[in-house]
Design a protein around this motif. Structure first.
Motif, PDB file in Angstrom:
ATOM      1  N   ALA A   1       2.061   6.780  -7.447  1.00 33.99           N
ATOM      2  CA  ALA A   1       1.183   7.438  -7.883  1.00 33.99           C
ATOM      3  C   ALA A   1       2.061   8.962  -8.339  1.00 33.99           C
ATOM      4  O   ALA A   1       1.369   9.648  -9.576  1.00 33.99           O
ATOM      5  CB  ALA A   1      -0.046   7.683  -6.713  1.00 33.99           C
TER       6      ALA A   1
ATOM      7  N   TRP B   1       4.538   9.092 -10.811  1.00 34.10           N
ATOM      8  CA  TRP B   1       4.560   8.684 -11.927  1.00 34.10           C
ATOM      9  C   TRP B   1       3.149   8.137 -12.634  1.00 34.10           C
ATOM     10  O   TRP B   1       3.553   7.816 -13.747  1.00 34.10           O
ATOM     11  CB  TRP B   1       5.465   7.446 -11.824  1.00 34.10           C
ATOM     12  N   GLY B   2       2.383   7.844 -12.404  1.00 33.68           N
ATOM     13  CA  GLY B   2       1.220   7.171 -12.815  1.00 33.68           C
ATOM     14  C   GLY B   2       0.186   6.098 -11.977  1.00 33.68           C
ATOM     15  O   GLY B   2       0.407   6.393 -10.610  1.00 33.68           O
ATOM     16  N   SER B   3      -0.166   5.834 -12.465  1.00 35.36           N
ATOM     17  CA  SER B   3      -1.258   5.232 -12.164  1.00 35.36           C
ATOM     18  C   SER B   3      -0.695   3.756 -11.847  1.00 35.36           C
ATOM     19  O   SER B   3      -0.754   3.056 -12.608  1.00 35.36           O
ATOM     20  CB  SER B   3      -3.098   4.938 -13.082  1.00 35.36           C
ATOM     21  N   PRO B   4      -0.186   3.085 -10.096  1.00 34.33           N
ATOM     22  CA  PRO B   4      -0.012   1.832 -10.498  1.00 34.33           C
ATOM     23  C   PRO B   4      -1.308  -0.048 -11.043  1.00 34.33           C
ATOM     24  O   PRO B   4      -2.369   0.478 -10.751  1.00 34.33           O
ATOM     25  CB  PRO B   4       0.607   1.518  -9.202  1.00 34.33           C
ATOM     26  N   GLU B   5      -0.431   0.362 -11.327  1.00 34.36           N
ATOM     27  CA  GLU B   5      -1.275  -1.549 -11.285  1.00 34.36           C
ATOM     28  C   GLU B   5      -0.181  -2.718 -10.952  1.00 34.36           C
ATOM     29  O   GLU B   5       0.624  -2.661 -10.606  1.00 34.36           O
ATOM     30  CB  GLU B   5      -1.799  -1.676 -13.190  1.00 34.36           C
ATOM     31  N   ASP B   6      -2.038  -3.669 -10.305  1.00 37.57           N
ATOM     32  CA  ASP B   6      -0.569  -5.078 -10.129  1.00 37.57           C
ATOM     33  C   ASP B   6      -0.832  -5.671 -10.817  1.00 37.57           C
ATOM     34  O   ASP B   6      -1.106  -6.192 -11.884  1.00 37.57           O
ATOM     35  CB  ASP B   6      -1.773  -5.766  -9.237  1.00 37.57           C
TER      36      ASP B   6
ATOM     37  N   ARG C   1       2.145   1.710  -3.737  1.00 37.80           N
ATOM     38  CA  ARG C   1       0.917   2.514  -4.783  1.00 37.80           C
ATOM     39  C   ARG C   1       1.551   3.438  -4.282  1.00 37.80           C
ATOM     40  O   ARG C   1       0.710   4.530  -5.436  1.00 37.80           O
ATOM     41  CB  ARG C   1      -0.495   1.381  -3.881  1.00 37.80           C
ATOM     42  N   ASN C   2       1.145   3.952  -2.827  1.00 37.06           N
ATOM     43  CA  ASN C   2       0.877   5.762  -2.423  1.00 37.06           C
ATOM     44  C   ASN C   2       2.220   6.216  -3.000  1.00 37.06           C
ATOM     45  O   ASN C   2       1.970   6.983  -4.184  1.00 37.06           O
ATOM     46  CB  ASN C   2       0.609   5.339  -1.004  1.00 37.06           C
TER      47      ASN C   2
ATOM     48  N   VAL D   1       3.806   0.941 -13.248  1.00 40.93           N
ATOM     49  CA  VAL D   1       3.537   1.889 -13.476  1.00 40.93           C
ATOM     50  C   VAL D   1       4.007   2.143 -14.776  1.00 40.93           C
ATOM     51  O   VAL D   1       5.141   2.226 -15.209  1.00 40.93           O
ATOM     52  CB  VAL D   1       4.147   3.664 -12.081  1.00 40.93           C
TER      53      VAL D   1
ATOM     54  N   ASP E   1       0.865  -1.442  -0.178  1.00 38.46           N
ATOM     55  CA  ASP E   1      -0.088  -0.387  -0.330  1.00 38.46           C
ATOM     56  C   ASP E   1       1.061   1.600   0.435  1.00 38.46           C
ATOM     57  O   ASP E   1       0.517   2.261  -0.627  1.00 38.46           O
ATOM     58  CB  ASP E   1      -0.431  -0.089   1.443  1.00 38.46           C
TER      59      ASP E   1
ATOM     60  N   ASP F   1       3.256   4.161 -18.975  1.00 40.43           N
ATOM     61  CA  ASP F   1       2.109   5.863 -19.506  1.00 40.43           C
ATOM     62  C   ASP F   1       2.462   5.300 -21.032  1.00 40.43           C
ATOM     63  O   ASP F   1       3.046   4.606 -21.525  1.00 40.43           O
ATOM     64  CB  ASP F   1       2.778   7.031 -19.315  1.00 40.43           C
TER      65      ASP F   1
END
Length: 160
Positions: free
Chosen positions: A28, A30-35, A24-25, A48, A21, A50
């Motif tokens: 953010a 750099w962008g939207s973290p994905e699993d 993930r924070n 992360v 967690d 783009d």
């Protein structure tokens, strides 16, 4: 955008030892973290990136559920919102300088570089590793990339 490598602490704001967690924070920025769901026997990761692949960053999660390594891939495009994307360790631009120049510079600074695997040289005490596999700029008899493809910052002891 400048991404700073600070081994063995991490790639701020993403740090080794963070929980999933917390990672993930931090990512953010750099962008939207994905699993990234791991194959059996592999550790889970967060990623992360783009669309233009100016940023492609992984947080590798260890068995303890904490960030054990951070991998930054060479930007495909050097521009992000009108600004160059640079990945730096000290004053060295990891993806703009030839790999051989970076290895020489590290050695000149007294840093041990293990090149026993020419495709994946690393600095065990610094916990910094490099990827020279693939790319469009292959050189030499071994066929290693002239420039690094990715760089890894890991927890202390990672290469031991």
């Amino acid at each position: 955008m400048i991404i700073m490598l600070q081994p063995p602490e991490g790639v701020p704001p993403l740090l080794i030892g963070m929980s999933i967690d917390e990672a993930r924070n931090a990512m953010a920025l750099w962008g939207s973290p994905e699993d990234v769901f791991a194959a059996p026997g592999e550790a889970p990761r967060l990623r992360v990136r783009d669309e233009g692949l100016t940023r492609d960053i992984f947080a590798h999660i260890g068995d303890d559920g904490k960030v054990s390594a951070i991998e930054v891939w060479k930007p495909i495009s050097s521009k992000h919102q009108g600004e160059a994307v640079r990945v730096l360790y000290d004053d060295m631009d990891i993806f703009a300088l030839p790999a051989g120049d970076i290895i020489r510079s590290l050695r000149d600074r007294g840093i041990v570089v293990d090149e026993s695997d020419p495709f994946y040289p690393n600095c065990p005490r610094l916990t910094l590793g490099f990827n020279r596999e693939g790319g469009d700029d292959i050189e030499g008899e071994l066929g290693v990339a002239r420039f690094f493809e990715s760089v890894l910052v890991a927890r202390s002891g990672y290469y031991e």
